[in-house]
Scaffold this active site. Structure first.
Site, short mmCIF file in Angstrom:
data_model
loop_
_atom_site.label_atom_id
_atom_site.label_comp_id
_atom_site.label_asym_id
_atom_site.label_seq_id
_atom_site.Cartn_x
_atom_site.Cartn_y
_atom_site.Cartn_z
N LYS A 78 0.84 -1.20 0.00
CA LYS A 78 0.00 0.00 0.00
C LYS A 78 0.88 1.25 0.00
CE LYS A 78 -3.85 2.09 2.61
NZ LYS A 78 -4.79 1.91 3.74
N SER A 156 -9.81 2.45 2.93
CA SER A 156 -8.87 3.14 2.06
C SER A 156 -7.95 2.19 1.29
CB SER A 156 -8.00 4.08 2.89
OG SER A 156 -7.19 3.35 3.80
N SER A 180 -10.44 0.10 7.18
CA SER A 180 -9.84 0.23 5.85
C SER A 180 -9.16 -1.03 5.32
CB SER A 180 -8.84 1.39 5.83
OG SER A 180 -9.52 2.61 5.86
#
Length: 493
Positions: A78, A156, A180
């Site tokens: 990420k 997210s 998330s």
């Protein structure tokens, strides 16, 4: 072996040890798949040359017999994790061009274990969002599709979820501040676990809300989550909130024996207007655990209804403090100034240009609730509510409850654009089942358990005792086995 990118981490590990395949071959299969998956918007920085070097080194390590379980496994990272010499922007314009001179502890742990970094993954800007639509790179797209409707992969960690669900990588790192990891995992039919706060180091992870953020793995199975989580964990002296406790062999704890376990069903999670198929999925999950020998116990978490408002005071307040450092002075984006502009104008213009709308909204909310006239009315009150929410969980676990079963999300994945321009509160409601876990610092996992009427994946959430990720993973493993979820999205990208 064909379609090596579709292997699970566990299957790839076993094949690598037997010599049936090399890390280089698996890595090349993933890189080829990534090249053809631009429509998903999952990868935002490819590191193919680095990945090939790492795969070659992993093959040598395996040959030498010096290989941890994750050695040779290609992953996506990420964009919130700082990776040495590789762009790490947190999907924000304000960090444009930032290439750290250091590696986050979690990504370093994975590199030390011999994993391969395929590239950086898309996300909501500074991890603020539930649909991956606030990213400076543009939105990531869910590999699951209904007719011609493009769906959100959640947020997210939307790029991470999309990449794993589409078999672009064997696993990915995510972060979870209010859901998330778990919400995008549920939206894309994969597994995602948020460990206990302090289990994974936050050092080198771009901060959103420091008392809530926690890294975790996003994988194709519960077994994979157990293997990857063990590699990510460990005490880190550089993070004052990192717990100095042993990391168990989580995979060895997947015994399948949950007889006598007490599973709580919280009455407060039966929300008004919740879709019938979510209620049915929840009831089916309880039946699966009952059939496995667990006991279902009705429980109460009375302060649940205050969790979302408390979260959306505490998280923006911490974000306001954490994001104050992005001012255009040391690194990242700096606005062009006009004659006569001073340092105040430079700060104001840089932050206005560098932060997207959602980040600006949360920074302003956070600054407001921390201001002199409102600190007690909002921030301190939210902190007291947080303590009550944690006490609710403590009381339940003190009664002998081993885990709590809830839905992971209030719906299946929604269409891109459907909520982004609506009332922001509607988007925030996506976190209704997940934020309590972060506020209480507990471990939580989302497991794919069924499909809705449109054929989209739905997830169940299990919430565990602090530091009992092994027990939580074992219960989740049993749900996974009994749900038998094997559906995959039809390839359209």
């Amino acid at each position: 072996m064909t379609e090596l990118n579709k292997l699970t981490i566990a299957d790839a590990r076993d094949a690598l040890r037997k010599g049936d395949v090399t890390s280089t071959e698996i890595t090349e299969a993933c890189l080829t798949e990534i090249e053809g998956a631009g429509a998903l918007g999952a990868f935002v920085h490819n590191t193919s040359d680095l990945a090939r070097e790492q795969a070659k080194a992993a093959d040598a390590r395996i040959q030498a017999g010096d290989a941890p379980d994750m050695c040779g496994i290609p992953l996506g990272i990420k964009d919130l994790f700082c990776t040495k010499g590789v762009p790490s922007q947190a999907a924000s314009k304000i960090l444009d061009g930032f290439k750290p001179e250091y590696e986050s502890t979690v990504s370093q742990n994975l590199l030390d274990a011999g994993t391969i970094m395929l590239g950086k993954l898309n996300m909501d800007e500074f991890a603020m969002g539930s649909s991956n639509e606030t990213s400076v790179y543009g939105n990531a797209v869910n590999p699951w599709k209904i007719d011609d409707r493009e769906l959100t992969p959640g947020g997210s960690s939307g790029g991470s979820a999309s990449a794993v669900a589409a078999d672009l990588c064997l696993g990915a790192t995510g972060t979870d501040t209010g859901g998330s990891i778990r919400q995008p995992a549920a939206f894309t039919g994969i597994t995602g676990i948020k460990p206990t706060y302090g289990r994974c180091s936050r050092w080198g992870v771009v901060a959103f809300a420091s008392s809530l953020d926690q890294a975790g793995p996003m994988t194709k199975s519960v077994r994979d989550a157990a293997i990857m989580l063990e590699a990510m964990c460990g005490h880190d002296a550089k993070d004052s909130t990192s717990a100095d406790i042993p990391v168990p062999n989580f995979e060895a704890m997947l015994t399948g024996d949950i007889k006598g376990k007490k599973i709580g069903i919280p009455k407060e999670y039966h929300m008004d207007g919740m879709p019938d198929e979510i209620e049915k999925l929840w009831a089916d999950g309880a039946d699966m655990l009952r059939d496995a020998g667990a006991e279902m116990v009705d429980i109460s978490l009375p302060h649940t209804k205050y969790a979302l408002p408390a979260y959306y005071v505490i998280a923006p307040a911490e974000a306001s403090s954490n994001l104050a450092r992005y001012d255009g002075v040391k690194y990242g984006h700096r606005a062009k100034l006009e004659a006569g502009d001073g340092i105040d104008e430079m700060y104001a213009k840089t932050r206005a240009e560098g932060f997207g709308d959602e980040v600006q909204r949360r920074v302003m909310v956070g600054t407001y609730v921390l201001s002199a006239g409102f600190y007690d009315a909002y921030y301190n009150r939210a902190r007291r509510v947080r303590a009550l929410i944690k006490k609710d969980f403590d009381d339940v676990f003190a009664q002998g409850i081993d885990a709590i079963l809830t839905p992971a999300t209030p719906s299946a994945a929604f269409g891109l654009g459907e909520m982004a321009n609506a009332d922001p509160v509607k988007m925030y409601l996506n976190d209704v089942f997940t934020v309590t876990v972060n506020l209480a610092g507990l471990p939580g996992i989302s497991i794919p358990a069924g499909l809705d009427a449109q054929g989209l994946p739905l997830g169940l959430q299990l919430i565990g005792r602090p530091w009992e990720e092994g027990d939580l993973l074992n219960i989740a493993h049993e749900v996974e086995a009994r749900a038998g979820f094997v559906a995959k999205p039809s390839k359209w990208w």
